[in-house]
Design a protein around this motif. Structure first.
Motif, PDB file in Angstrom:
ATOM      1  N   ASN A   1       0.817  -1.213   0.000  1.00 59.43           N
ATOM      2  CA  ASN A   1       0.000   0.000   0.000  1.00 59.43           C
ATOM      3  C   ASN A   1       0.850   1.262   0.000  1.00 59.43           C
ATOM      4  OD1 ASN A   1      -2.440  -1.373  -0.145  1.00 59.43           O
ATOM      5  ND2 ASN A   1      -2.560  -1.602   2.069  1.00 59.43           N
TER       6      ASN A   1
ATOM      7  N   GLY B   1       0.612   3.980  -2.807  1.00 55.87           N
ATOM      8  CA  GLY B   1       0.398   5.361  -2.389  1.00 55.87           C
ATOM      9  C   GLY B   1       1.463   6.290  -2.936  1.00 55.87           C
ATOM     10  N   TYR B   2       2.714   5.831  -2.915  1.00 51.52           N
ATOM     11  CA  TYR B   2       3.813   6.641  -3.449  1.00 51.52           C
ATOM     12  C   TYR B   2       3.571   6.951  -4.925  1.00 51.52           C
ATOM     13  CZ  TYR B   2       8.455   8.064  -4.928  1.00 51.52           C
ATOM     14  OH  TYR B   2       9.512   8.766  -5.460  1.00 51.52           O
TER      15      TYR B   2
ATOM     16  N   ASP C   1       0.244   9.349  -4.979  1.00 52.12           N
ATOM     17  CA  ASP C   1       0.144  10.528  -4.119  1.00 52.12           C
ATOM     18  C   ASP C   1       0.075  11.852  -4.863  1.00 52.12           C
ATOM     19  OD1 ASP C   1      -0.098   9.376  -1.681  1.00 52.12           O
ATOM     20  OD2 ASP C   1       2.001   9.560  -1.122  1.00 52.12           O
ATOM     21  N   GLU C   2       0.857  11.997  -5.865  1.00 56.07           N
ATOM     22  CA  GLU C   2       0.906  13.287  -6.534  1.00 56.07           C
ATOM     23  C   GLU C   2       0.241  13.256  -7.896  1.00 56.07           C
ATOM     24  OE1 GLU C   2       4.641  15.276  -6.323  1.00 56.07           O
ATOM     25  OE2 GLU C   2       5.070  14.463  -4.346  1.00 56.07           O
ATOM     26  N   CYS C   3      -0.690  12.339  -8.041  1.00 58.74           N
ATOM     27  CA  CYS C   3      -1.402  12.223  -9.305  1.00 58.74           C
ATOM     28  C   CYS C   3      -2.040  13.570  -9.666  1.00 58.74           C
ATOM     29  CB  CYS C   3      -2.478  11.139  -9.193  1.00 58.74           C
ATOM     30  SG  CYS C   3      -3.423  10.930 -10.701  1.00 58.74           S
TER      31      CYS C   3
END
Length: 106
Positions: free
Chosen positions: A81, A85-86, A89-91
């Protein structure tokens, strides 16, 4: 998560055998699987399996627990996860916001 750790995990999953192995463990759920069962599912030699498992353990994607004479392998879901998430995260962080929809005139 640091860039280096994410890169290491993605590199480990970039090998077709390790990716297949990881997916088998993810499907197994929290109970995990004994090494012998994994070997039967993947139909690979034990030395090859050991090599690939070590790489996944070293990168934090898999955990192992000895139960008497059986070695149980599990997907490390928090690690998985964190990697997902990494990546997400900045999508769209640098994308321009979509213009607000104008109200239709009646």
């Amino acid at each position: 998560m640091k860039l280096e750790k994410a890169a290491s995990q993605l590199e480990a999953l970039g090998n077709p055998t390790r990716l297949q192995l990881y997916r088998v463990l993810v499907r197994a759920g929290d109970e995990g699987l004994p090494v012998g069962s994994i070997q039967e599912k993947l139909e690979i030699p034990s030395s090859t399996l050991s090599h690939h498992l070590k790489r996944l353990v070293d990168t934090g994607l898999v955990t192992q627990e000895r139960q008497a004479t059986t070695l149980i392998c599990r997907a490390n879901y928090p690690g998985m996860n964190a990697l997902i998430g990494y990546l997400a995260d900045e999508c769209c962080a640098d994308a321009k916001c979509a213009p607000a929809a104008s109200k239709a005139v009646a």
